[in-house]
Design a protein around this motif. Structure first.
Motif, PDB file in Angstrom:
ATOM      1  N   GLY A 130      36.498 -38.456  11.112  1.00  0.00           N
ATOM      2  CA  GLY A 130      36.222 -38.332   9.687  1.00  0.00           C
ATOM      3  C   GLY A 130      36.264 -36.889   9.226  1.00  0.00           C
ATOM      4  N   TYR A 149      38.649 -35.320   6.201  1.00  0.00           N
ATOM      5  CA  TYR A 149      38.129 -34.565   5.055  1.00  0.00           C
ATOM      6  C   TYR A 149      38.657 -33.130   5.037  1.00  0.00           C
ATOM      7  CZ  TYR A 149      34.962 -38.510   4.470  1.00  0.00           C
ATOM      8  OH  TYR A 149      34.445 -39.761   4.278  1.00  0.00           O
ATOM      9  N   THR A 180      34.823 -47.769   8.786  1.00  0.00           N
ATOM     10  CA  THR A 180      34.376 -46.594   8.038  1.00  0.00           C
ATOM     11  C   THR A 180      35.449 -45.514   8.023  1.00  0.00           C
ATOM     12  OG1 THR A 180      32.048 -47.018   8.575  1.00  0.00           O
ATOM     13  CG2 THR A 180      32.629 -44.788   7.896  1.00  0.00           C
ATOM     14  N   LEU A 181      36.077 -45.275   9.190  1.00  0.00           N
ATOM     15  CA  LEU A 181      37.139 -44.273   9.268  1.00  0.00           C
ATOM     16  C   LEU A 181      38.348 -44.699   8.429  1.00  0.00           C
ATOM     17  CD1 LEU A 181      38.411 -41.707  10.389  1.00  0.00           C
ATOM     18  CD2 LEU A 181      39.100 -43.026  12.417  1.00  0.00           C
ATOM     19  N   ALA A 195      37.611 -44.097   4.849  1.00  0.00           N
ATOM     20  CA  ALA A 195      37.680 -42.669   4.527  1.00  0.00           C
ATOM     21  C   ALA A 195      39.124 -42.217   4.378  1.00  0.00           C
ATOM     22  CB  ALA A 195      36.976 -41.853   5.608  1.00  0.00           C
TER      23      ALA A 195
END
Length: 251
Positions: A5, A9, A192-193, A196
């Motif tokens: 993650g 970002y 979740t990844l 993202a």
């Protein structure tokens, strides 16, 4: 070992800095009417987003809800930058300020309700999601129906920029509710990844090309002749955008 993650970002940060460079280059053109174009407003979009992604890469503002990591800075970013994206679309064709504020307000409600949906559980979560969707539908109505009717400038160049920016964010953003439903806070179809990665890609696709499209049309503001101001004949009437035929689509 660096978390996946964090890498996502960090890449988002770099991409947003590209958008900053585009706007800075735009502001460096002294021959442009920067006052009419309000180009400095555009700097807030990639600049604030870059700061937010850098904060997310550093893990600032993260907390867990039901095993899902929430990035506070993402919603702070959206609450600041997306109303600017929306309002600038109307500014391109000189929509009355009342409607610009209304569109930005609907956008802010959409983001705030989305935050509630992401950070709560049970009935509150789905109520927040429903409110966010209703606000989004209201925003789409303003973008696709009200703005064209309330436009006070109708030059071919401004029309082209208006439709490109409006379609870019209006159509692209339709994927966000789908991503939310597929994410761990929805039905858990995407990790979740994965969430993202999808949201970061969508965010960059909405903001960085937006600044470049404005840069491509940088010479259309501040003109005073009848052809450039969109007046029709001696009466000086302004034709609403889109009333003379089907709306152009984005390139």
């Amino acid at each position: 070992m660096v978390a996946p993650g964090t890498v996502v970002y960090a890449l988002g940060t770099v991409a947003m800095l590209v958008g900053v460079a585009v706007v800075v280059h735009l502001l460096g053109n002294d021959d442009l009417d920067a006052g009419a174009g309000r180009f400095r407003l555009l700097l807030a979009i990639p600049a604030f987003a870059a700061l937010s992604y850098a904060a997310m890469a550093a893990g600032i503002g993260q907390f867990s809800v039901g095993g899902y990591t929430v990035d506070t800075m993402r919603y702070v970013d959206w609450f600041v930058t997306t109303p600017v994206l929306v309002a600038y679309v109307g500014h391109v064709v000189d929509v009355d300020r009342r409607w610009l504020v209304g569109a930005a307000g609907a956008d802010a409600v959409m983001i705030a309700a989305g935050w509630v949906a992401t950070t709560t559980t049970g009935v509150t979560r789905w109520t927040g999601f429903a409110v966010s969707c209703v606000a989004f539908l209201a925003l789409l109505y303003v973008l696709f129906r009200v703005f064209p009717r309330k436009a006070q400038t109708d030059t071919p160049e401004r029309r082209r920029l208006f439709f490109r920016l409006r379609n870019q964010i209006g159509i692209l953003w339709m994927l966000y509710p789908v991503i939310w439903l597929a994410s761990p806070v929805g039905f858990g179809l995407v990790s979740t990844l994965g969430t993202a990665m999808l949201v970061t890609f969508m965010d960059v696709a909405a903001k960085v090309p937006y600044t470049w499209v404005v840069y491509e049309h940088r010479g259309i503001f501040g003109r005073t002749d009848a052809a450039a101001t969109g007046t029709d004949g001696e009466n000086g009437d302004v034709r609403p955008v889109g009333d003379d035929g089907p709306a152009p689509v984005a390139d």
